[in-house]
Design a protein around this motif. Structure first.
Motif, PDB file in Angstrom:
ATOM      1  N   SER A 173       0.846  -1.187   0.000  1.00  0.00           N
ATOM      2  CA  SER A 173       0.000   0.000   0.000  1.00  0.00           C
ATOM      3  C   SER A 173       0.880   1.234   0.000  1.00  0.00           C
ATOM      4  O   SER A 173       1.952   1.256   0.613  1.00  0.00           O
ATOM      5  CB  SER A 173      -0.922  -0.012   1.218  1.00  0.00           C
ATOM      6  OG  SER A 173      -0.159   0.020   2.414  1.00  0.00           O
ATOM      7  N   VAL A 174       0.437   2.264  -0.697  1.00  0.00           N
ATOM      8  CA  VAL A 174       1.240   3.471  -0.869  1.00  0.00           C
ATOM      9  C   VAL A 174       0.460   4.680  -0.373  1.00  0.00           C
ATOM     10  O   VAL A 174      -0.728   4.847  -0.683  1.00  0.00           O
ATOM     11  CB  VAL A 174       1.619   3.666  -2.354  1.00  0.00           C
ATOM     12  CG1 VAL A 174       2.364   4.985  -2.550  1.00  0.00           C
ATOM     13  CG2 VAL A 174       2.466   2.496  -2.852  1.00  0.00           C
ATOM     14  N   THR A 175       1.123   5.517   0.413  1.00  0.00           N
ATOM     15  CA  THR A 175       0.578   6.825   0.765  1.00  0.00           C
ATOM     16  C   THR A 175       1.415   7.875   0.047  1.00  0.00           C
ATOM     17  O   THR A 175       2.639   7.765  -0.024  1.00  0.00           O
ATOM     18  CB  THR A 175       0.617   7.054   2.282  1.00  0.00           C
ATOM     19  OG1 THR A 175       1.961   6.877   2.756  1.00  0.00           O
ATOM     20  CG2 THR A 175      -0.281   6.069   3.000  1.00  0.00           C
ATOM     21  N   GLY A 176       0.759   8.891  -0.484  1.00  0.00           N
ATOM     22  CA  GLY A 176       1.463   9.869  -1.295  1.00  0.00           C
ATOM     23  C   GLY A 176       1.380   9.507  -2.766  1.00  0.00           C
ATOM     24  O   GLY A 176       0.603   8.638  -3.175  1.00  0.00           O
ATOM     25  N   ILE A 177       2.204  10.159  -3.564  1.00  0.00           N
ATOM     26  CA  ILE A 177       2.189   9.946  -5.014  1.00  0.00           C
ATOM     27  C   ILE A 177       3.561   9.471  -5.466  1.00  0.00           C
ATOM     28  O   ILE A 177       4.573  10.146  -5.274  1.00  0.00           O
ATOM     29  CB  ILE A 177       1.811  11.245  -5.753  1.00  0.00           C
ATOM     30  CG1 ILE A 177       0.429  11.716  -5.307  1.00  0.00           C
ATOM     31  CG2 ILE A 177       1.846  11.031  -7.259  1.00  0.00           C
ATOM     32  CD1 ILE A 177       0.024  13.047  -5.893  1.00  0.00           C
ATOM     33  N   LEU A 178       3.599   8.282  -6.081  1.00  0.00           N
ATOM     34  CA  LEU A 178       4.842   7.744  -6.595  1.00  0.00           C
ATOM     35  C   LEU A 178       5.274   8.513  -7.835  1.00  0.00           C
ATOM     36  O   LEU A 178       4.465   8.756  -8.734  1.00  0.00           O
ATOM     37  CB  LEU A 178       4.682   6.269  -6.949  1.00  0.00           C
ATOM     38  CG  LEU A 178       4.525   5.283  -5.794  1.00  0.00           C
ATOM     39  CD1 LEU A 178       4.154   3.913  -6.323  1.00  0.00           C
ATOM     40  CD2 LEU A 178       5.816   5.210  -4.984  1.00  0.00           C
ATOM     41  N   PRO A 179       6.532   8.899  -7.953  1.00  0.00           N
ATOM     42  CA  PRO A 179       7.012   9.542  -9.177  1.00  0.00           C
ATOM     43  C   PRO A 179       6.893   8.580 -10.356  1.00  0.00           C
ATOM     44  O   PRO A 179       7.400   7.450 -10.287  1.00  0.00           O
ATOM     45  CB  PRO A 179       8.478   9.861  -8.867  1.00  0.00           C
ATOM     46  CG  PRO A 179       8.584   9.821  -7.381  1.00  0.00           C
ATOM     47  CD  PRO A 179       7.586   8.812  -6.929  1.00  0.00           C
ATOM     48  N   PRO A 180       6.247   8.955 -11.437  1.00  0.00           N
ATOM     49  CA  PRO A 180       6.066   8.033 -12.557  1.00  0.00           C
ATOM     50  C   PRO A 180       7.378   7.622 -13.221  1.00  0.00           C
ATOM     51  O   PRO A 180       7.460   6.560 -13.835  1.00  0.00           O
ATOM     52  CB  PRO A 180       5.169   8.822 -13.526  1.00  0.00           C
ATOM     53  CG  PRO A 180       5.324  10.252 -13.126  1.00  0.00           C
ATOM     54  CD  PRO A 180       5.571  10.252 -11.664  1.00  0.00           C
ATOM     55  N   GLY A 181       8.414   8.456 -13.093  1.00  0.00           N
ATOM     56  CA  GLY A 181       9.688   8.115 -13.716  1.00  0.00           C
ATOM     57  C   GLY A 181      10.543   7.160 -12.907  1.00  0.00           C
ATOM     58  O   GLY A 181      11.604   6.730 -13.360  1.00  0.00           O
ATOM     59  N   LEU A 182      10.103   6.824 -11.686  1.00  0.00           N
ATOM     60  CA  LEU A 182      10.879   5.930 -10.819  1.00  0.00           C
ATOM     61  C   LEU A 182      10.483   4.491 -11.126  1.00  0.00           C
ATOM     62  O   LEU A 182       9.489   3.981 -10.599  1.00  0.00           O
ATOM     63  CB  LEU A 182      10.623   6.269  -9.353  1.00  0.00           C
ATOM     64  CG  LEU A 182      11.425   5.478  -8.311  1.00  0.00           C
ATOM     65  CD1 LEU A 182      12.918   5.773  -8.447  1.00  0.00           C
ATOM     66  CD2 LEU A 182      10.952   5.809  -6.899  1.00  0.00           C
ATOM     67  N   VAL A 183      11.261   3.838 -11.972  1.00  0.00           N
ATOM     68  CA  VAL A 183      10.958   2.477 -12.402  1.00  0.00           C
ATOM     69  C   VAL A 183      12.218   1.640 -12.232  1.00  0.00           C
ATOM     70  O   VAL A 183      13.250   1.898 -12.871  1.00  0.00           O
ATOM     71  CB  VAL A 183      10.482   2.427 -13.864  1.00  0.00           C
ATOM     72  CG1 VAL A 183      10.171   0.986 -14.272  1.00  0.00           C
ATOM     73  CG2 VAL A 183       9.257   3.313 -14.065  1.00  0.00           C
ATOM     74  N   GLY A 184      12.154   0.666 -11.365  1.00  0.00           N
ATOM     75  CA  GLY A 184      13.306  -0.193 -11.091  1.00  0.00           C
ATOM     76  C   GLY A 184      13.156  -0.838  -9.731  1.00  0.00           C
ATOM     77  O   GLY A 184      12.067  -0.843  -9.144  1.00  0.00           O
ATOM     78  N   THR A 185      14.257  -1.375  -9.223  1.00  0.00           N
ATOM     79  CA  THR A 185      14.213  -2.119  -7.963  1.00  0.00           C
ATOM     80  C   THR A 185      15.282  -1.620  -7.001  1.00  0.00           C
ATOM     81  O   THR A 185      16.441  -1.442  -7.379  1.00  0.00           O
ATOM     82  CB  THR A 185      14.420  -3.622  -8.209  1.00  0.00           C
ATOM     83  OG1 THR A 185      13.425  -4.087  -9.127  1.00  0.00           O
ATOM     84  CG2 THR A 185      14.301  -4.406  -6.911  1.00  0.00           C
ATOM     85  N   MET A 186      14.861  -1.387  -5.763  1.00  0.00           N
ATOM     86  CA  MET A 186      15.780  -1.057  -4.683  1.00  0.00           C
ATOM     87  C   MET A 186      16.083  -2.340  -3.908  1.00  0.00           C
ATOM     88  O   MET A 186      15.170  -3.058  -3.502  1.00  0.00           O
ATOM     89  CB  MET A 186      15.168  -0.016  -3.754  1.00  0.00           C
ATOM     90  CG  MET A 186      16.003   0.267  -2.507  1.00  0.00           C
ATOM     91  SD  MET A 186      15.396   1.660  -1.497  1.00  0.00           S
ATOM     92  CE  MET A 186      13.736   1.122  -1.125  1.00  0.00           C
ATOM     93  N   TYR A 187      17.375  -2.624  -3.741  1.00  0.00           N
ATOM     94  CA  TYR A 187      17.814  -3.789  -2.974  1.00  0.00           C
ATOM     95  C   TYR A 187      18.517  -3.309  -1.711  1.00  0.00           C
ATOM     96  O   TYR A 187      19.225  -2.297  -1.721  1.00  0.00           O
ATOM     97  CB  TYR A 187      18.795  -4.640  -3.782  1.00  0.00           C
ATOM     98  CG  TYR A 187      18.225  -5.232  -5.044  1.00  0.00           C
ATOM     99  CD1 TYR A 187      17.530  -6.443  -5.024  1.00  0.00           C
ATOM    100  CD2 TYR A 187      18.392  -4.590  -6.268  1.00  0.00           C
ATOM    101  CE1 TYR A 187      17.017  -6.997  -6.189  1.00  0.00           C
ATOM    102  CE2 TYR A 187      17.885  -5.135  -7.439  1.00  0.00           C
ATOM    103  CZ  TYR A 187      17.197  -6.331  -7.393  1.00  0.00           C
ATOM    104  OH  TYR A 187      16.689  -6.875  -8.548  1.00  0.00           O
TER     105      TYR A 187
END
Length: 466
Positions: free
Chosen positions: A26-40
């Motif tokens: 679940s997400v609160t706020g607005i995800l930046p549309p340009g943020l596409v990838g994976t954080m490890y």
């Protein structure tokens, strides 16, 4: 844990036993549309097995977590690394001895420890977890499954390695630093080409070996900063003491700066400066006949003792914070100037990676609001003016920050800052996305559990895995 005293951050040192795969968040706020990838993110994640507890936070079993951002939302996964160290512990229903700071037994010496819980890299389409031992672990970036243990078989009598290889974004090369008990013992620097061919650049003999967590590379030089926290090479190959306890702090020795020509492997200079203990180098570059090295410097190695578990109790001691420090290495006059940068104390310092090996202005770090307390804020500093802005939230403890530029040609420090934050009141963690220019919140993606405190993290854009 002492029932009379439980630090409010104690949940960050508690074991997490559940593993999840591609769980929607679940997400609160607005995800930046340009943020596409994976954080490890990697770190110690389990501290007890079969009624037995590890003696130090860095002996916790390696837990890898990922948060994937895409057009369909955000998902998370976490999985323990199936190292031989962890598999033996599960089979024997006990905690192995002889790790980072646990009492050793002969048949489980430091050499067999492939508990790679300190750092993580992505290079040549390979995700690799690393510790300070000669073994690292290759991981499937999609499933987080352990592929295999990788050993530095090309090194003779390697007894420890830096968990932070340096990557040259211009040549595509990878530099590794190892401590070897050879003939003679010393530091070995290897270089791996973008095609995967490894060669030995040099071997620098040394009668004592420093605690080498990281080092620096510039377009012309490799720089090793050897603080006065050293061990005899043979002791690092022995199982008589825990790995950490082989090292002795002697401030009177000062620090040695070893400068190696990265083209020829020749030792160009051996210089001296004040005693300091550094876990993490930040950035380095050439400036004429000078070399500039930025690192996070402690007054001594007491940070390692502060992370010990005392009879099963979570660390509750004084946590020192390092100062971002600049070394100006003057090769012409053979001297080193050492001074703090204009920013608050903090660890896990990171820059805009596009400025690696060249001058940077913006520095991001995670640090404490009050001296001696755990990390509870993120800072963005301009090291030229000393101005900084910060993010913090009540009862929240952030981890290592990751900077992701908005575009390939956006100005320095313009993009997003990512980290995993532990909310001790909610007993849950969340992935935090900040506008890196203003340090204002963009979104939180809530994990289903409280992740234990972690160490290093990285972000891999989607296009880098396709």
């Amino acid at each position: 844990m002492n029932p009379g005293y439980a630090p409010r951050y104690g949940i960050g040192f508690a074991s997490l036993l559940d593993e999840v795969s591609n769980l929607p968040l679940s997400v609160t706020g607005i995800l930046p549309p340009g943020l596409v990838g994976t954080m490890y993110r990697i770190g110690p994640g389990r501290f007890q097995i079969g009624g037995h507890a590890v003696g130090h936070w860095l002996d916790g079993f390696a837990l890898l977590s990922s948060v994937a951002f895409g057009s369909r939302g955000v998902t998370c996964s976490n999985r323990f690394l199936a190292s031989s160290w962890y598999r033996w512990a599960l089979m024997e229903d006990t905690v192995p001895a002889g790790g980072f700071d646990s009492q050793p037994v002969h048949r489980h010496s430091h050499f067999s420890d492939d508990n790679a819980n300190m750092s993580i890299t992505h290079w040549r389409n390979e995700l690799e977890a690393l510790g300070d031992t000669p073994q690292s672990i290759l991981i499937d970036p999609t499933t987080l499954a352990t592929i295999r243990t990788k050993r530095r078989g090309h090194l003779n009598r390697c007894c420890a390695c830096s968990p932070h290889p340096v990557f040259d974004q211009f040549t595509g090369e990878r530099f590794d630093l190892s401590l070897c008990n050879g003939d003679p013992p010393g530091y070995v620097i290897t270089v791996t080409s973008p095609a995967g061919r490894t060669r030995r650049l040099c071997a620098v003999p040394s009668p004592r070996l420093g605690y080498m967590h990281s080092f620096s590379v510039t377009p012309r030089w490799v720089v090793i900063v050897e603080g006065p926290f050293t061990a005899y090479p043979r002791s690092l190959s022995s199982s008589r003491h825990p790995y950490l306890r082989n090292y002795v702090w002697d401030a009177g020795r000062g620090s040695r700066i070893l400068v190696v020509d990265r083209r020829t492997g020749a030792l160009k200079a051996t210089l001296s400066t004040r005693p300091l203990f550094a876990l993490h180098h930040i950035n380095a570059w050439d400036d004429g006949n000078q070399i500039i090295v930025d690192l996070a410097a402690y007054a001594d190695p007491s940070i390692l003792d502060s992370l010990a578990f005392d009879h099963g109790e979570v660390p509750a001691g004084n946590f020192p914070a390092p100062l971002a420090t600049r070394l100006v290495i003057d090769l012409e006059h053979k001297r080193v100037l050492c001074s703090p940068l204009r920013c608050p104390p903090g660890e896990f310092c990171t820059i805009d990676a596009r400025f690696s090996m060249r001058p940077h202005t913006i520095l991001f770090a995670a640090g404490p609001t009050r001296t001696g307390e755990p990390i509870d804020r993120l800072c963005r500093s301009d090291v030229t003016t000393g101005r900084f802005i910060e993010w913090s939230s009540d009862n929240c403890f952030p981890g290592a920050p990751i900077f992701v530029p908005t575009t390939a040609d956006s100005p320095e420090g313009e993009g997003w800052l990512l980290t995993i934050v532990l909310d001790v009141l909610a007993k849950r963690s969340f992935a935090l996305i900040l506008d890196a220019a203003t340090m204002t919140e963009q979104a939180r993606a809530w994990l289903p559990c409280a992740l234990p405190f972690g160490l290093h993290a990285l972000f891999v854009p989607e296009e880098a895995t396709t």
